[in-house]
Design an enzyme around this catalytic site. Structure first.
Site: not given
Ligand code: BG6
Length: 468
Positions: A176, A367
């Site tokens: 990111e 993701e």
């Molecule tokens: C992304 C990151 O921004 O979102 C991850 O790359 C992160 O590391 C994921 O875990 C989800 O966010 P969160 O705050 O729900 O863990």
């Protein structure tokens, strides 16, 4: 079951899951590992570095993946994973970041981890820096606003490419990278001092990351000719709050703040629009002679991205001045999670089309997932809401492929519960596998399959055809 010719997902589609070292491994000071920026952010990446805090820090033990990865990978294999994305914790390899010799114990850990994945035919997809810059580099050098970071990062890349060249074929640079805007202290490991021009610091740090990414791509292709090097952006998207042209245009500008990063990394050039912004905000990015040539010659092979949700933007909400967090009125057409994230599967189709139209390079969803408080009842976790989230997103992926998008794979975020990046808590769970650990750090760490485990297994088995 449909015949092969009717299947939408390509035969070699990379179904799997994704985690990051810092949110799962734990063992934060074991086998010579140094501190990373996340190791000193007990309340998560949104809430800043608190180096001297004695608060509970769940990252320090994570879910003990460092010691339990064999058990966890066996469960991923049971689900039929074709790919597994994780990161290498930079500070396991170079504990302070500026050493010239790597830490052998750190290197050995990833050798064993990758062997374990390959044993089951699971392709490792590796992020080189997932918010894990060594903390020492921030204290001593100021992080990525300092050009010296390129040298440290290059050394790290050379070491890991040479070491894992027979094991890892899918790489990604900075997780990111566009979060340099909203979280410079983590994504660019850079502290913006009060007397500094914030945008100057952010764009300078980003420039250094662009050059470092280009060098990494060059090295990757030289050392591992059959490997692919991707860029990685957060592409959760944004809609105008109304159809007022001002809302629409500002939303476009906000989106461009994000796509600026893929414009540079995939097209190999600074886009025209950035020069006006730099002028208006008195930004003067220092570059060396070969920088632009490197950026142009060594572009990313594919675009990896995260997508969780959409937000809205209305005229006057900050764009470049946004210092983090979500601004915007809730979208009345979408459901909202307890963490205020609005679920928008159609938005994923839109993003896939948006970036494929713009770059015509292969895309990899690295993701996507649903973070919820799961309840264990009579020993079971019936996470139908997660199944529904997945089903609706996979359906839209299918539509995007039919639209002509070249999609390489899908690694669901957090296939096993891990520590949340945003808030540093355990309560926000994404997994198909439950981990017995709570926000205070109590629990046995025992792993347990949730209802979604078998559902995702069936999806992979049918190559995305059986979504019932
Ligand atoms: C992304 C990151 O921004 O979102 C991850 O790359 C992160 O590391 C994921 O875990 C989800 O966010 P969160 O705050 O729900 O863990």
């Amino acid at each position: 079951m449909k015949t092969n010719s009717e299947q939408v997902f390509p035969e070699d589609f990379l179904w799997g899951g994704a985690i990051a070292a810092n949110q799962a491994e734990g063992a934060y000071a074991e086998d010579g590992k140094g501190l990373s920026v996340v190791d000193v952010s007990p309340e998560g990446i949104m809430n800043g570095i608190k180096a001297d805090s004695d608060e509970v820090n769940l990252y320090h033990e994570g879910i003990d993946f460092y010691h339990r990865y064999k058990e966890d990978i066996a469960l991923f294999a049971e689900m039929g994973f074709k790919a597994f994305r994780t990161s290498i914790a930079w500070s396991r390899i170079f504990p302070k970041g500026d050493e010239t010799e790597p830490n052998e114990k750190g290197l050995k850990f990833y050798d064993d981890l990758f062997d374990e994945l390959l044993k089951y035919g699971i392709e490792p997809v590796i992020t080189i820096s997932h918010f894990e810059s060594p903390f020492h580099l921030v204290k001593e050098y100021g992080g990525w606003k300092n050009r010296k970071m390129i040298e440290f990062f290059t050394r790290y890349c050379e070491v890991i490419f040479n070491r894992y060249k027979d094991k890892v074929k899918y790489w990604m640079g900075f997780n990111e990278i566009n979060h340099a805007h909203t979280m410079p202290h983590i994504a660019a490991a850079t502290k913006v001092e009060e007397n500094e021009n914030r945008l100057q610091v952010i764009y300078q740090a980003s420039h250094h990351e662009f050059v470092a990414s280009a060098i990494a791509t060059k090295l990757c292709h030289e050392i591992i000719p059959d490997a692919k090097m991707g860029a990685m952006l957060s592409l959760s998207s944004v809609y105008p709050n109304t159809c007022h042209p001002d809302d629409v245009f500002e939303t476009y500008e906000l989106r461009r703040r994000t796509l600026f990063y893929s414009d540079v990394l995939l097209r190999g050039k600074y886009p025209n629009y950035i020069y006006r912004i730099w002028k208006e905000y008195h930004v003067n990015v220092e570059m060396e002679e070969n920088d632009l040539e490197l950026i142009e010659n060594y572009t990313a092979d594919y675009l990896g991205f995260s997508y969780y949700r959409t937000t809205t933007h209305k005229t006057g909400d900050p764009i470049l001045e946004n210092t983090g967090g979500v601004i915007g009125t809730p979208n009345p057409y979408l459901e909202t999670t307890p963490w205020g994230w609005q679920i928008d599967p159609k938005g994923l189709r839109l993003v896939l089309n948006e970036v494929y139209d713009r770059y015509q390079k292969p895309l990899l969803i690295v993701e996507n997932g649903l973070g919820m408080t799961d309840e264990v009842e009579d020993g079971e976790v019936n996470d139908d809401y997660r199944i529904e989230y997945l089903r609706s997103h996979i359906e839209e992926m299918k539509e995007a492929i039919k639209d002509g998008v070249d999609l390489m794979g899908y690694t669901y975020w957090g296939p096993i519960d891990i520590v949340s990046a945003g808030t540093g808590e355990m309560k926000k769970r994404y997994g198909f596998i439950h981990v017995d650990r709570d926000n205070d750090g109590n629990g046995t760490m025992e792993r347990k399959r949730k209802k979604s485990f078998d559902w995702y297994k069936k999806v992979i088995q049918s190559n995305g055809e059986d979504l019932d």
